[in-house]
Design a protein around this motif. Structure first.
Motif, PDB file in Angstrom:
ATOM      1  N   ALA A   1     -52.850  -3.310 -78.100  1.00 41.70           N
ATOM      2  CA  ALA A   1     -53.343  -3.385 -79.481  1.00 41.70           C
ATOM      3  C   ALA A   1     -52.644  -4.496 -80.252  1.00 41.70           C
ATOM      4  O   ALA A   1     -53.274  -5.226 -81.032  1.00 41.70           O
ATOM      5  CB  ALA A   1     -53.146  -2.040 -80.172  1.00 41.70           C
ATOM      6  N   ALA A   2     -51.336  -4.642 -80.036  1.00 43.88           N
ATOM      7  CA  ALA A   2     -50.583  -5.692 -80.732  1.00 43.88           C
ATOM      8  C   ALA A   2     -51.082  -7.075 -80.342  1.00 43.88           C
ATOM      9  O   ALA A   2     -51.110  -8.001 -81.173  1.00 43.88           O
ATOM     10  CB  ALA A   2     -49.094  -5.550 -80.430  1.00 43.88           C
TER      11      ALA A   2
ATOM     12  N   THR B   1     -54.203  -7.668 -82.473  1.00 40.28           N
ATOM     13  CA  THR B   1     -53.925  -7.923 -83.887  1.00 40.28           C
ATOM     14  C   THR B   1     -53.245  -9.276 -84.080  1.00 40.28           C
ATOM     15  O   THR B   1     -53.421  -9.925 -85.115  1.00 40.28           O
ATOM     16  CB  THR B   1     -53.058  -6.807 -84.484  1.00 40.28           C
TER      17      THR B   1
ATOM     18  N   ALA C   1     -58.748  -6.376 -85.920  1.00 42.28           N
ATOM     19  CA  ALA C   1     -58.323  -5.004 -86.188  1.00 42.28           C
ATOM     20  C   ALA C   1     -58.423  -4.229 -84.883  1.00 42.28           C
ATOM     21  O   ALA C   1     -59.419  -4.355 -84.157  1.00 42.28           O
ATOM     22  CB  ALA C   1     -59.218  -4.376 -87.250  1.00 42.28           C
ATOM     23  N   ALA C   2     -57.395  -3.450 -84.556  1.00 39.76           N
ATOM     24  CA  ALA C   2     -57.354  -2.773 -83.263  1.00 39.76           C
ATOM     25  C   ALA C   2     -57.223  -1.267 -83.434  1.00 39.76           C
ATOM     26  O   ALA C   2     -56.493  -0.790 -84.303  1.00 39.76           O
ATOM     27  CB  ALA C   2     -56.192  -3.298 -82.423  1.00 39.76           C
ATOM     28  N   ARG C   3     -57.942  -0.540 -82.587  1.00 37.87           N
ATOM     29  CA  ARG C   3     -57.899   0.921 -82.613  1.00 37.87           C
ATOM     30  C   ARG C   3     -57.790   1.433 -81.181  1.00 37.87           C
ATOM     31  O   ARG C   3     -58.525   0.977 -80.297  1.00 37.87           O
ATOM     32  CB  ARG C   3     -59.157   1.481 -83.273  1.00 37.87           C
TER      33      ARG C   3
ATOM     34  N   GLY D   1     -61.038  -3.736 -80.336  1.00 36.34           N
ATOM     35  CA  GLY D   1     -60.714  -4.726 -81.351  1.00 36.34           C
ATOM     36  C   GLY D   1     -61.970  -5.185 -82.065  1.00 36.34           C
ATOM     37  O   GLY D   1     -63.038  -5.286 -81.444  1.00 36.34           O
TER      38      GLY D   1
END
Length: 288
Positions: A260-261, A264, A269-271, A285
């Protein structure tokens, strides 16, 4: 869209980052052509948990007694059942599989589900590290009319993917990640999917032999921390996605924060999405 499911009796079992069907002991097979029960005995002796089910599939696939003996010998020696049969079931579909090509895992159904939920007819899907092409074909089955492009660096996988993807109207490209994609797709892609390798290099040696010895290393080894390809895909994805487009990438639960990092870090935007039943984790993302 209903959830994808496989037959539990024949489902591959997830072992950490790896996968095994439970037939792991290499032995020498006796002649099995005279008595179908001999197939079951040979598979059971080799440690195959679902020996009866596997025997039925091998008997159905064999074209002659000699072919049956050859297939049983390959399975007893530890080759994945799907490669021995020449097909794998994924999301209710039968997909061609060849020796050395990454066998679709059930946990990747979560990638299919998350991608399909974000697509409609006419939308563009790009499937990177496509292997057999399983993800793209399964998404196309759930969302008819999408424009599908798939890519892989392994020429054997590309040949296999073409036999699965082209019949549903998709296109398969050979090359490193996005390098072979048509340039006119830039900025027009609705969803990118990626089941890129994410096993750390030092952990590949601990994978079950079915994966370690029978699938191409390029489909397993994700670099020192397993996320080399994730970082590269995160960097390239914004250039291909339309505004509001999505990247759906498979990862592991322990690696998900770093995946996720990576997204971003490149403006998405990441979930993190998990499915306990599938033992699956993906990061979704979204490009602004």
């Amino acid at each position: 869209m209903g959830p994808c499911r496989l037959d539990d009796e024949l489902d591959s079992q997830v072992l950490g980052l790896a996968w095994s069907t439970g037939c792991v002991t290499a032995q020498t097979s006796d002649d099995t052509s005279a008595d179908p029960s001999a197939v079951v005995r040979a598979l059971r002796a080799a440690g195959c948990v679902f020996a009866e089910d596997e025997a039925a599939l091998l008997l159905d696939a064999a074209t002659s007694a000699a072919d049956l003996d050859a297939r049983v010998a390959r399975r007893v020696a530890g080759e994945p059942l799907e490669q021995v049969l020449g097909w794998a079931e994924f999301c209710g579909l039968r997909l061609q599989v060849e020796p050395t090509v990454f066998v679709p895992r059930r946990r990747t159904e979560l990638v299919v589900r998350e991608a399909a939920a974000r697509l409609s007819p006419g939308a563009v899907l790009v499937d990177l590290c496509c292997g057999t092409g399983a993800v793209g074909v399964a998404v196309a089955a759930h969302v008819p009319g999408i424009v599908l492009h798939a890519a892989d660096v392994d020429p054997v996988a590309v040949g296999c993917a073409r036999r699965n993807v082209e019949p549903v109207g998709g296109h398969v490209h050979e090359g490193d990640l996005d390098a072979p994609l048509p340039v006119d797709l830039r900025g027009r892609v609705d969803v990118i999917t990626a089941n890129a390798p994410y096993v750390p290099t030092d952990e590949v040696a601990f994978m079950p032999s079915e994966a370690r010895d029978h699938e191409a290393r390029v489909a397993l080894d994700g670099g020192a921390d397993g996320l080399d390809l994730h970082r590269r895909i995160a960097a390239l994805a914004p250039g291909w996605l339309r505004s509001g487009g999505h990247l759906v990438i498979e990862t592991s639960r322990r690696q998900a924060p770093r995946t996720a990092a990576a997204l971003t870090a490149h403006g998405m935007a990441a979930r993190v999405v998990t499915d306990d039943e599938l033992d699956a984790t993906v990061v979704v993302g979204t490009r602004p």
